[in-house]
Design a protein around this motif. Structure first.
Motif, short mmCIF file in Angstrom:
data_model
loop_
_atom_site.label_atom_id
_atom_site.label_comp_id
_atom_site.label_asym_id
_atom_site.label_seq_id
_atom_site.Cartn_x
_atom_site.Cartn_y
_atom_site.Cartn_z
N GLY A 44 1.43 -10.83 -6.83
CA GLY A 44 0.61 -10.02 -5.77
C GLY A 44 1.12 -9.18 -5.15
N LEU A 45 -0.53 -8.20 -4.69
CA LEU A 45 -0.02 -7.02 -3.97
C LEU A 45 0.51 -7.22 -2.10
CD1 LEU A 45 -1.46 -4.45 -6.28
CD2 LEU A 45 0.67 -4.59 -6.76
N ALA A 46 1.32 -6.16 -1.49
CA ALA A 46 0.68 -6.19 -0.65
C ALA A 46 -0.42 -5.77 -0.61
CB ALA A 46 2.06 -5.35 0.41
N HIS A 47 -1.64 -6.05 0.72
CA HIS A 47 -2.28 -5.13 0.35
C HIS A 47 -3.16 -5.79 2.29
CE1 HIS A 47 -5.97 -3.84 -0.81
NE2 HIS A 47 -6.85 -4.61 -0.26
N ARG A 48 -4.10 -5.33 2.37
CA ARG A 48 -5.04 -5.38 3.83
C ARG A 48 -6.14 -5.24 4.18
NH1 ARG A 48 -7.00 -0.92 8.39
NH2 ARG A 48 -7.01 0.82 6.51
N TRP A 49 -7.47 -6.16 4.44
CA TRP A 49 -8.79 -5.77 4.47
C TRP A 49 -9.20 -5.57 5.87
CZ3 TRP A 49 -5.75 -9.66 1.91
CH2 TRP A 49 -6.05 -9.48 0.02
N ALA A 50 -9.81 -4.68 6.48
CA ALA A 50 -9.78 -3.99 7.28
C ALA A 50 -10.96 -4.91 8.12
CB ALA A 50 -10.34 -2.31 7.66
N TYR A 51 -10.85 -4.99 9.04
CA TYR A 51 -11.83 -6.02 9.38
C TYR A 51 -13.12 -5.36 9.82
CZ TYR A 51 -14.38 -9.55 12.09
OH TYR A 51 -15.88 -11.03 12.22
N ALA A 52 -13.25 -3.68 9.79
CA ALA A 52 -14.82 -3.07 9.90
C ALA A 52 -15.18 -2.42 8.54
CB ALA A 52 -13.83 -1.61 10.15
N THR A 53 -14.34 -2.85 7.31
CA THR A 53 -15.02 -2.60 6.60
C THR A 53 -15.41 -3.90 6.04
OG1 THR A 53 -13.07 -1.18 5.50
CG2 THR A 53 -14.31 -2.67 4.16
#
Ligand code: GTQ
Length: 347
Positions: A44-53
């Motif tokens: 898998g990849l390092a990733h961020r899910w922005a709450y604003a999105t």
């Protein structure tokens, strides 16, 4: 000593491998290094899910389907390096669940274990195995495997939390079972707060025998957790690789709170940066409060409140606090420890 194989021998080897295929056999020496690697390759990849999105989509989902019809109205986080798998890491699932005032997410049970980490709202409850718990932001709530559970909302604003489940672990063992309860709500037989009073105050009913490996405390309220983190901050220096890091424990035996999902929470004081660290458990981080960033190799992931960040196992990373940063995290570490697989490295 190995001699160079002749062209004839090399040809015979290739045809030999093809001959084996229809017999459902293969030569180990063609695969040994992949099957038994010198060290893990991060999956898998390092990733961020922005709450604003994510939040606007979650809110729109409530105009498209009710909690009742969806059973669970959830947008799941799928690791961009694991497309089509519904996995946030190789072994964990993550989703954002929304429940609106007056809705009920109907009772069911399954062999997958679930945690809730509360993001926003007030007045919603989850009922687990006969007891309701009302949830507040920052609370960590457990739904043990095979317990009846439903969610309801008696407040007046949207309520959102992160669901963390061990779905990929259960599917690896092909151990998935599910049942729907006959009614929307399963019976509630004990008052709210019963489990915390019995098991979560440093006391334990004499003669109590734990029926499972789960903590009998199934809501760890954030007010207490936050006090503990700030008490550590006042009392001494943070760990160089982790900050002020605490794990959620099962009061019966001091072990992890859940049998397959390890849960922790940490405080990184404003301006603090950790030294590089890696461990074999791919980890999901949820920003509770504050801001900062994560460096995974040379990839920089910003963190704002309620953002979700995933760091693949055995990838080297550092954490950086802008303001005082509180991070909840979960991973398969508890399962790896039981199997003797967990390793970590501090740089
Ligand atoms: O709330 O029971 O995100 O069963 C996925 C599966 C939540 C739940 C999820 C579930 C639930």
């Amino acid at each position: 000593m190995t001699t160079n194989p002749s062209p004839d021998l090399l040809n015979r080897r290739e045809s030999f491998y093809r001959e084996l295929e229809p017999h459902a056999m293969a030569a180990l020496w063609t695969r040994l290094r992949r099957l038994i690697p010198t060290e893990p390759t991060p999956t898998g990849l390092a990733h961020r899910w922005a709450y604003a999105t994510a939040r606007p989509y979650l809110m729109e989902s409530a105009t498209l389907i009710s909690a009742e019809e969806a059973e669970r109205r959830v947008l799941l986080m799928e690791n961009p390096g694991l497309p089509g798998t519904s996995r946030v890491t190789n072994t964990m699932y993550a989703g954002l669940q929304l429940i609106q005032p007056g809705e009920v997410a109907p009772a069911h049970r399954h062999t997958q274990s679930a945690l809730r980490f509360i993001i926003e709202g007030s007045g919603a409850y989850t009922a687990v195995d006969g007891e309701k718990t009302y949830m507040e932001p920052g609370d960590f709530v457990i739904t043990p495997a095979w317990t009846w559970h439903h969610h309801g909302h008696e407040g007046d604003a949207p309520m959102i939390w992160v669901d963390g489940l061990d779905i990929p672990i259960v599917s690896f063992f092909n151990g998935g079972f599910r049942e729907e309860f006959a009614a929307d709500e399963a019976p509630v037989t004990r008052p709210a707060g019963d489990a915390l009073a019995r098991y979560g105050t440093g006391l334990m009913p004499v003669g109590y025998k734990a029926p499972t490996l789960n903590s009998p405390v199934f809501n760890y309220p954030y007010a207490r957790t936050r006090d503990a983190l700030y008490a550590l901050l006042r009392a001494g220096d943070p760990d160089r690789h982790a900050g002020y890091l605490m794990r959620y424990t099962n009061p019966v035996d001091g072990g992890w709170a859940m049998p397959t999902i390890a849960t922790m929470i940490r405080l990184l004081p404003a301006g603090f940066s950790t030294s590089p660290y890696r461990s074999t458990d791919s980890t999901v981080f949820i920003c509770v409060e504050g801001s900062g960033h994560v460096m995974v190799g040379d990839q920089r992931l910003e963190i704002q409140p309620h953002d979700i960040v995933v760091v693949p196992g055995w990838a080297r990373y550092t954490l950086h606090a802008g303001d005082d940063l509180v991070l909840f995290s979960y991973s398969d570490r508890v399962a790896q420890e039981k199997l003797g697989l967990f390793r970590e490295q501090r740089f």
